[in-house]
Design an enzyme around this catalytic site. Structure first.
Site, PDB file in Angstrom:
ATOM      1  N   GLY A  70      10.649   2.477   4.909  1.00 57.77           N
ATOM      2  CA  GLY A  70      10.054   3.817   4.465  1.00 57.77           C
ATOM      3  C   GLY A  70       9.248   4.469   5.168  1.00 57.77           C
ATOM      4  O   GLY A  70       9.066   4.412   6.410  1.00 57.77           O
ATOM      5  N   THR A  73       3.379   6.614   1.716  1.00 55.77           N
ATOM      6  CA  THR A  73       3.319   6.432   0.146  1.00 55.77           C
ATOM      7  C   THR A  73       1.801   6.299  -0.038  1.00 55.77           C
ATOM      8  O   THR A  73       0.905   6.098   0.561  1.00 55.77           O
ATOM      9  CB  THR A  73       4.012   5.541  -0.459  1.00 55.77           C
ATOM     10  OG1 THR A  73       4.230   5.759  -1.787  1.00 55.77           O
ATOM     11  CG2 THR A  73       3.790   4.142  -0.249  1.00 55.77           C
ATOM     12  N   TYR A  74       1.450   6.443  -1.360  1.00 60.54           N
ATOM     13  CA  TYR A  74       0.184   6.438  -1.892  1.00 60.54           C
ATOM     14  C   TYR A  74       0.160   5.240  -2.808  1.00 60.54           C
ATOM     15  O   TYR A  74       0.970   4.817  -3.634  1.00 60.54           O
ATOM     16  CB  TYR A  74      -0.263   7.857  -2.728  1.00 60.54           C
ATOM     17  CG  TYR A  74      -1.383   7.707  -3.781  1.00 60.54           C
ATOM     18  CD1 TYR A  74      -2.756   7.658  -2.906  1.00 60.54           C
ATOM     19  CD2 TYR A  74      -1.343   7.591  -4.862  1.00 60.54           C
ATOM     20  CE1 TYR A  74      -3.870   7.687  -3.699  1.00 60.54           C
ATOM     21  CE2 TYR A  74      -2.440   7.376  -5.589  1.00 60.54           C
ATOM     22  CZ  TYR A  74      -3.710   7.671  -4.996  1.00 60.54           C
ATOM     23  OH  TYR A  74      -5.053   7.284  -5.762  1.00 60.54           O
ATOM     24  N   HIS A  75      -0.916   4.713  -2.578  1.00 65.13           N
ATOM     25  CA  HIS A  75      -1.276   3.613  -3.773  1.00 65.13           C
ATOM     26  C   HIS A  75      -2.762   3.800  -4.201  1.00 65.13           C
ATOM     27  O   HIS A  75      -3.641   3.999  -3.471  1.00 65.13           O
ATOM     28  CB  HIS A  75      -1.324   2.168  -3.047  1.00 65.13           C
ATOM     29  CG  HIS A  75      -0.057   1.704  -2.556  1.00 65.13           C
ATOM     30  ND1 HIS A  75       1.222   1.584  -3.117  1.00 65.13           N
ATOM     31  CD2 HIS A  75       0.343   1.284  -1.026  1.00 65.13           C
ATOM     32  CE1 HIS A  75       2.142   1.249  -2.280  1.00 65.13           C
ATOM     33  NE2 HIS A  75       1.791   1.079  -1.260  1.00 65.13           N
ATOM     34  N   ILE A 141       9.808   2.166  -3.347  1.00 61.67           N
ATOM     35  CA  ILE A 141      10.142   0.973  -3.031  1.00 61.67           C
ATOM     36  C   ILE A 141      10.009   0.857  -1.499  1.00 61.67           C
ATOM     37  O   ILE A 141      10.877   1.678  -0.783  1.00 61.67           O
ATOM     38  CB  ILE A 141      11.533   0.307  -3.585  1.00 61.67           C
ATOM     39  CG1 ILE A 141      11.581   0.458  -5.173  1.00 61.67           C
ATOM     40  CG2 ILE A 141      11.868  -0.955  -3.082  1.00 61.67           C
ATOM     41  CD1 ILE A 141      13.036   0.099  -5.886  1.00 61.67           C
ATOM     42  N   GLY A 142       9.363  -0.050  -1.150  1.00 64.71           N
ATOM     43  CA  GLY A 142       9.368  -0.234   0.553  1.00 64.71           C
ATOM     44  C   GLY A 142       9.306  -1.638   0.800  1.00 64.71           C
ATOM     45  O   GLY A 142       8.238  -2.188   0.263  1.00 64.71           O
ATOM     46  N   PHE A 154       7.054  -2.308  -4.634  1.00 65.16           N
ATOM     47  CA  PHE A 154       7.088  -1.128  -5.346  1.00 65.16           C
ATOM     48  C   PHE A 154       5.781  -0.669  -5.810  1.00 65.16           C
ATOM     49  O   PHE A 154       4.780  -1.364  -6.276  1.00 65.16           O
ATOM     50  CB  PHE A 154       8.139  -1.332  -6.549  1.00 65.16           C
ATOM     51  CG  PHE A 154       7.602  -2.048  -7.608  1.00 65.16           C
ATOM     52  CD1 PHE A 154       6.859  -1.652  -8.647  1.00 65.16           C
ATOM     53  CD2 PHE A 154       8.163  -3.545  -7.706  1.00 65.16           C
ATOM     54  CE1 PHE A 154       6.526  -2.289  -9.670  1.00 65.16           C
ATOM     55  CE2 PHE A 154       7.860  -4.199  -8.643  1.00 65.16           C
ATOM     56  CZ  PHE A 154       6.914  -3.809  -9.649  1.00 65.16           C
ATOM     57  N   CYS A 171       7.098   9.885   1.138  1.00 67.98           N
ATOM     58  CA  CYS A 171       8.740   9.312   1.121  1.00 67.98           C
ATOM     59  C   CYS A 171       9.380  10.095   2.007  1.00 67.98           C
ATOM     60  O   CYS A 171      10.738  10.050   2.117  1.00 67.98           O
ATOM     61  CB  CYS A 171       9.201   8.854  -0.206  1.00 67.98           C
ATOM     62  SG  CYS A 171       8.045   7.707  -1.008  1.00 67.98           S
TER      63      CYS A 171
END
Length: 177
Positions: A70, A73-75, A141-142, A154, A171
């Site tokens: 991927g 992305t943010y977490h 999902i990565g 995920f 993404c």
């Protein structure tokens, strides 16, 4: 599959722990596990992520390069993170991703929230993940597979601060994605 609830864990700590979880699974010392947790704010990205898709250097949110598939992305707070550490030799990578998408869609549906998966048109950026019927991405999902064992997983948006998504390209998809 064993579910392990961890609460909030700093991203770097979880990544170090994940290396141990993967090693345990590869050695057959544990079965398949799903680790559920949250992270303090962090943006992760892969070597494939173009620099112009990342936040400005002055961003207050930590930026961490990772070894999964991927793009950026943010977490952070308001998300449920699921790290899957399992043997995928029977499923294959495509089967696994589809199963994760469908499992998240079923889980959201059981809560009364409609969600869908989308097929990626040829030549377009990947649409892997879970989406609202209006095409707003709600789960990324990565994953990485090494020695037949997965890591990463995920990120399901439950109630995150959506303003963070204006600071980078999530993404590799434009905001209207």
């Amino acid at each position: 599959m064993e579910r392990v609830d961890l609460g909030e864990v700093p991203y770097e700590v979880a990544q170090a722990d994940m290396a141990g979880w993967v090693a345990e699974r590869k050695q057959g010392r544990t079965g398949d596990r799903l680790f559920l947790l949250t992270h303090p704010p962090v943006i992760t990205y892969t070597a494939r992520t173009p620099a112009d898709q990342l936040p400005e250097p002055a961003s207050p949110i930590s930026l961490v390069e990772v070894d999964r598939g991927g793009h950026a992305t943010y977490h952070g707070p308001g998300q449920l993170i699921g790290y899957l550490v399992l043997n995928v030799r029977e499923l294959g990578p495509r089967g696994l991703i589809r199963r994760i998408e469908h499992a998240l869609i079923r889980a959201l549906g059981s809560l009364g929230f409609d969600a869908i998966r989308r097929d990626t048109p040829r030549g377009a950026e990947s649409l892997v993940g879970v989406w609202t019927p209006g095409h707003q991405k709600i789960a990324s999902i990565g994953m990485r597979i090494s020695g037949g064992v997965t890591s990463h997983g995920f990120a399901l948006n439950v109630d995150p601060d959506l303003d963070v998504y204006t600071t980078f390209t999530a993404c590799a998809l434009p905001v209207s994605g």
